[in-house]
Design a protein around this motif. Structure first.
Motif, PDB file in Angstrom:
ATOM      1  N   ALA A 220       0.827  -1.213   0.000  1.00 39.94           N
ATOM      2  CA  ALA A 220       0.000   0.000   0.000  1.00 39.94           C
ATOM      3  C   ALA A 220       0.853   1.251   0.000  1.00 39.94           C
ATOM      4  O   ALA A 220       0.578   2.218  -0.722  1.00 39.94           O
ATOM      5  N   ARG A 221       1.916   1.241   0.789  1.00 38.93           N
ATOM      6  CA  ARG A 221       2.815   2.395   0.833  1.00 38.93           C
ATOM      7  C   ARG A 221       3.484   2.607  -0.518  1.00 38.93           C
ATOM      8  O   ARG A 221       3.662   3.742  -0.975  1.00 38.93           O
ATOM      9  N   ALA A 222       3.850   1.504  -1.183  1.00 39.21           N
ATOM     10  CA  ALA A 222       4.546   1.604  -2.467  1.00 39.21           C
ATOM     11  C   ALA A 222       3.623   2.007  -3.607  1.00 39.21           C
ATOM     12  O   ALA A 222       4.079   2.559  -4.610  1.00 39.21           O
ATOM     13  N   MET A 223       2.321   1.747  -3.476  1.00 40.18           N
ATOM     14  CA  MET A 223       1.379   2.078  -4.551  1.00 40.18           C
ATOM     15  C   MET A 223       0.585   3.342  -4.273  1.00 40.18           C
ATOM     16  O   MET A 223       0.018   3.933  -5.184  1.00 40.18           O
ATOM     17  N   GLY A 224       0.491   3.755  -3.032  1.00 43.53           N
ATOM     18  CA  GLY A 224      -0.222   4.978  -2.707  1.00 43.53           C
ATOM     19  C   GLY A 224      -1.724   4.783  -2.642  1.00 43.53           C
ATOM     20  O   GLY A 224      -2.357   5.033  -1.621  1.00 43.53           O
ATOM     21  N   VAL A 225      -2.293   4.364  -3.746  1.00 43.52           N
ATOM     22  CA  VAL A 225      -3.727   4.068  -3.816  1.00 43.52           C
ATOM     23  C   VAL A 225      -3.891   2.846  -4.705  1.00 43.52           C
ATOM     24  O   VAL A 225      -3.230   2.720  -5.739  1.00 43.52           O
ATOM     25  N   ALA A 226      -4.774   1.934  -4.285  1.00 44.28           N
ATOM     26  CA  ALA A 226      -4.845   0.647  -4.983  1.00 44.28           C
ATOM     27  C   ALA A 226      -6.151  -0.062  -4.673  1.00 44.28           C
ATOM     28  O   ALA A 226      -6.740   0.135  -3.612  1.00 44.28           O
ATOM     29  N   THR A 227      -6.577  -0.898  -5.598  1.00 45.80           N
ATOM     30  CA  THR A 227      -7.698  -1.801  -5.344  1.00 45.80           C
ATOM     31  C   THR A 227      -7.173  -3.017  -4.575  1.00 45.80           C
ATOM     32  O   THR A 227      -5.959  -3.220  -4.452  1.00 45.80           O
ATOM     33  N   SER A 228      -8.078  -3.843  -4.084  1.00 42.06           N
ATOM     34  CA  SER A 228      -7.651  -5.048  -3.373  1.00 42.06           C
ATOM     35  C   SER A 228      -6.855  -5.965  -4.303  1.00 42.06           C
ATOM     36  O   SER A 228      -5.885  -6.596  -3.888  1.00 42.06           O
ATOM     37  N   LYS A 229      -7.243  -6.014  -5.571  1.00 44.07           N
ATOM     38  CA  LYS A 229      -6.521  -6.849  -6.534  1.00 44.07           C
ATOM     39  C   LYS A 229      -5.117  -6.310  -6.779  1.00 44.07           C
ATOM     40  O   LYS A 229      -4.154  -7.073  -6.910  1.00 44.07           O
ATOM     41  N   GLU A 251      -9.304  -1.124   9.595  1.00 42.93           N
ATOM     42  CA  GLU A 251      -9.701  -0.921  10.990  1.00 42.93           C
ATOM     43  C   GLU A 251      -8.589  -0.254  11.790  1.00 42.93           C
ATOM     44  O   GLU A 251      -8.842   0.576  12.670  1.00 42.93           O
ATOM     45  N   ALA A 252      -7.334  -0.593  11.468  1.00 40.44           N
ATOM     46  CA  ALA A 252      -6.190  -0.007  12.176  1.00 40.44           C
ATOM     47  C   ALA A 252      -5.884   1.411  11.721  1.00 40.44           C
ATOM     48  O   ALA A 252      -5.059   2.097  12.336  1.00 40.44           O
ATOM     49  N   GLY A 253      -6.526   1.861  10.634  1.00 46.26           N
ATOM     50  CA  GLY A 253      -6.276   3.202  10.113  1.00 46.26           C
ATOM     51  C   GLY A 253      -5.114   3.299   9.162  1.00 46.26           C
ATOM     52  O   GLY A 253      -4.745   4.394   8.726  1.00 46.26           O
ATOM     53  N   ASP A 254      -4.513   2.159   8.794  1.00 49.90           N
ATOM     54  CA  ASP A 254      -3.400   2.162   7.843  1.00 49.90           C
ATOM     55  C   ASP A 254      -3.885   2.378   6.410  1.00 49.90           C
ATOM     56  O   ASP A 254      -3.165   2.941   5.577  1.00 49.90           O
ATOM     57  N   LEU A 255      -5.085   1.883   6.110  1.00 49.02           N
ATOM     58  CA  LEU A 255      -5.701   2.045   4.797  1.00 49.02           C
ATOM     59  C   LEU A 255      -7.004   2.809   4.943  1.00 49.02           C
ATOM     60  O   LEU A 255      -7.781   2.556   5.876  1.00 49.02           O
ATOM     61  N   LEU A 256      -7.234   3.736   4.011  1.00 54.38           N
ATOM     62  CA  LEU A 256      -8.457   4.522   4.012  1.00 54.38           C
ATOM     63  C   LEU A 256      -9.275   4.163   2.771  1.00 54.38           C
ATOM     64  O   LEU A 256      -8.785   4.328   1.649  1.00 54.38           O
ATOM     65  N   PRO A 257     -10.487   3.656   2.938  1.00 47.30           N
ATOM     66  CA  PRO A 257     -11.319   3.352   1.764  1.00 47.30           C
ATOM     67  C   PRO A 257     -11.624   4.628   0.983  1.00 47.30           C
ATOM     68  O   PRO A 257     -11.998   5.656   1.562  1.00 47.30           O
ATOM     69  N   VAL A 258     -11.442   4.567  -0.330  1.00 43.95           N
ATOM     70  CA  VAL A 258     -11.714   5.718  -1.188  1.00 43.95           C
ATOM     71  C   VAL A 258     -12.395   5.234  -2.467  1.00 43.95           C
ATOM     72  O   VAL A 258     -12.334   4.057  -2.813  1.00 43.95           O
ATOM     73  N   ALA A 259     -13.024   6.161  -3.138  1.00 39.41           N
ATOM     74  CA  ALA A 259     -13.552   5.905  -4.484  1.00 39.41           C
ATOM     75  C   ALA A 259     -12.709   6.701  -5.462  1.00 39.41           C
ATOM     76  O   ALA A 259     -12.352   7.857  -5.184  1.00 39.41           O
ATOM     77  N   VAL A 260     -12.346   6.107  -6.580  1.00 36.15           N
ATOM     78  CA  VAL A 260     -11.598   6.813  -7.625  1.00 36.15           C
ATOM     79  C   VAL A 260     -12.484   6.887  -8.861  1.00 36.15           C
ATOM     80  O   VAL A 260     -12.980   5.866  -9.342  1.00 36.15           O
ATOM     81  N   LYS A 261     -12.688   8.091  -9.344  1.00 35.89           N
ATOM     82  CA  LYS A 261     -13.542   8.280 -10.512  1.00 35.89           C
ATOM     83  C   LYS A 261     -12.985   7.499 -11.703  1.00 35.89           C
ATOM     84  O   LYS A 261     -11.814   7.611 -12.035  1.00 35.89           O
ATOM     85  N   PRO A 266     -13.724  -0.606  -5.617  1.00 35.70           N
ATOM     86  CA  PRO A 266     -13.337   0.245  -4.495  1.00 35.70           C
ATOM     87  C   PRO A 266     -11.818   0.278  -4.365  1.00 35.70           C
ATOM     88  O   PRO A 266     -11.129  -0.665  -4.775  1.00 35.70           O
ATOM     89  N   ALA A 267     -11.308   1.341  -3.795  1.00 40.58           N
ATOM     90  CA  ALA A 267      -9.862   1.484  -3.658  1.00 40.58           C
ATOM     91  C   ALA A 267      -9.515   1.811  -2.214  1.00 40.58           C
ATOM     92  O   ALA A 267     -10.380   2.142  -1.394  1.00 40.58           O
ATOM     93  N   TYR A 268      -8.212   1.716  -1.935  1.00 37.82           N
ATOM     94  CA  TYR A 268      -7.703   1.980  -0.597  1.00 37.82           C
ATOM     95  C   TYR A 268      -6.512   2.919  -0.715  1.00 37.82           C
ATOM     96  O   TYR A 268      -5.608   2.702  -1.523  1.00 37.82           O
ATOM     97  N   LEU A 269      -6.520   3.950   0.107  1.00 38.06           N
ATOM     98  CA  LEU A 269      -5.461   4.949   0.104  1.00 38.06           C
ATOM     99  C   LEU A 269      -4.541   4.696   1.285  1.00 38.06           C
ATOM    100  O   LEU A 269      -5.011   4.529   2.422  1.00 38.06           O
ATOM    101  N   ASP A 270      -3.254   4.654   1.035  1.00 33.71           N
ATOM    102  CA  ASP A 270      -2.291   4.572   2.131  1.00 33.71           C
ATOM    103  C   ASP A 270      -2.442   5.816   2.993  1.00 33.71           C
ATOM    104  O   ASP A 270      -2.442   6.948   2.486  1.00 33.71           O
ATOM    105  N   ALA A 271      -2.582   5.630   4.294  1.00 33.97           N
ATOM    106  CA  ALA A 271      -2.859   6.758   5.196  1.00 33.97           C
ATOM    107  C   ALA A 271      -1.762   7.818   5.145  1.00 33.97           C
ATOM    108  O   ALA A 271      -2.018   8.995   5.403  1.00 33.97           O
ATOM    109  N   GLY A 272      -0.543   7.419   4.807  1.00 39.92           N
ATOM    110  CA  GLY A 272       0.555   8.387   4.763  1.00 39.92           C
ATOM    111  C   GLY A 272       0.897   8.872   3.369  1.00 39.92           C
ATOM    112  O   GLY A 272       1.928   9.530   3.172  1.00 39.92           O
TER     113      GLY A 272
END
Length: 398
Positions: A220-229, A251-261, A266-272
């Motif tokens: 996640a850190r290396a991709m920044g934003v990514a789908t589960s796949k 749940e731990a706050g490491d990944l933030l669920p996001v939508a990308v147009k 669904p996608a996940y944003l690295d919290a940092g």
């Protein structure tokens, strides 16, 4: 509420996470190179050397013209901070990640998650495999060609010598590792307890779920934003457990669920993750660069359908044998089929094709990058062959 990102925002986040946009003119120190591998988490290895072996290219694309011997030093010297294992594919990884892959090594010992040929050989020839390991334990690091054991082969997995099959099985299972590589790129196998630093080797083996969760964090850190796949593909993680591990990171706050147009999933944003407004870069990308190695993600982010055509018959190739996409800002604007003619000292552009959104500046910037690459590879010039809709303009720009 979920945050919503535009496709451009997601693309720039991904590129920043991958280390693009920095100064490529500065002198590169070993510390910077090691830090880049830590950031990426993994560098794919491939033996094809038509331009340069792929593991040298990601650092050049991000840092500029570093000494290639520097990568060899951090990858295969006695005091190296990297090790080799099957991660995305055959890969270089930070040494600290070794414990995170022990679950995969345990699976391999049982023939799970490995090539069918490996599983079969481990199952049917375990006595021979153990004898090969004992030979290396007694004599020290050796290449497969130095092991005069078993039947000889003719090349390829099914044509490998039995000794080569055995050491590859042991490598998968973590019972051997790469001690070094020789000038021909030949892998030399050694016992991991003799090669891996003691401080790492003696670390407790993490629980499978904990190790996989940490690998997802790194991805996640290396991709920044990514789908589960996308996240699963980065380290080729099993489908089983993926949903739970990703949910735990949310749940731990490491990944933030996001939508990308424009993204269906669904996608996940690295919290940092950084969110740059612009990315200024010009870079040629290896076909196996982390940014584009998952072709489905490449098409989703850049609108480019990119396929490597090494295994496609020459008459059926659309763009060429070893094609490098050209990254211009935050867009892929061209692709070039390259070949290093080392004897003549020439980087040959065998074909050059523009993407629909390429501008009049694209051939100029691409020409500059080709000259930079030629110099880094120790070649004296660039020559363009008249193939592809960008070839003429590129030749003029050179």
């Amino acid at each position: 509420m979920k945050d919503t990102l535009t496709a451009g925002e997601a693309r720039r986040i991904a590129m920043a996470a991958q280390g693009f946009g920095g100064d490529r003119e500065a002198t590169v120190a070993k510390r910077q190179l090691t830090k880049l591998v830590d950031r990426l988490g993994v560098i794919q290895i491939d033996s094809v050397n038509v331009v340069s072996r792929t593991h040298y290219l990601p650092a050049f694309s991000r840092l500029g013209a570093y000494p290639r011997a520097m990568l060899e030093d951090i990858a295969w010297s006695k005091t190296r901070p990297l090790f080799e294992y099957w991660a995305h594919e055959a890969s270089l990884l930070p040494m600290a990640s070794q414990p995170l892959f022990r679950w995969r090594m345990e699976d391999a010992q049982a023939g799970v998650g490995v090539w069918k040929g490996v599983a079969k050989f481990l199952r049917e020839r375990r006595d021979f495999v153990d004898r090969v390991r004992d030979e290396i334990a007694a004599r020290g690091p050796m290449s497969a060609s130095e092991l005069e054991m078993g039947h000889k082969g003719q090349g390829g997995w099914w044509g490998w010598s039995e000794a080569k099959r055995a050491v590859e099985c042991l490598f998968w299972a973590g019972e051997l590792t790469t001690a070094t590589r020789r000038g021909t790129f030949e892998r030399v196998y050694g016992l991991p307890e003799k090669v891996i630093p003691k401080a790492v080797w003696e670390l407790p083996t993490p629980d499978r779920a904990d190790a996989q969760r940490q690998l997802y964090r790194i991805a996640a850190r290396a991709m920044g934003v990514a789908t589960s796949k996308d996240l699963r593909d980065y380290f080729r993680m099993p489908v089983e457990g993926a949903k739970d591990r990703i949910a735990e990171l949310v749940e731990a706050g490491d990944l933030l669920p996001v939508a990308v147009k424009g993204w269906r999933e669904p996608a996940y944003l690295d919290a940092g993750a950084r969110r740059p407004r612009r990315i200024e870069t010009h870079a040629l990308l290896s076909p196996f660069d982390n940014l584009i190695w998952f072709r489905e993600r490449t098409e989703r982010m850049f609108g480019v359908r990119y396929r490597i055509e090494i295994y496609v018959p020459a008459e059926k190739r659309q763009h060429g044998y070893y094609v490098l996409p050209f990254l211009e800002g935050d867009a892929l604007t061209a692709r070039v089929d390259l070949k290093s003619d080392r004897k003549a000292g020439v980087l040959i552009v065998q074909s050059a094709h523009a993407e629909p959104w390429a501008s009049d500046e694209t051939p100029v910037k691409l020409a500059h990058e080709l000259k930079r690459m030629a110099g880094w590879l120790g070649l004296e010039s660039v020559r363009v062959q008249p193939k592809g809709d960008l070839a003429q303009a590129l030749d003029a720009a050179l």
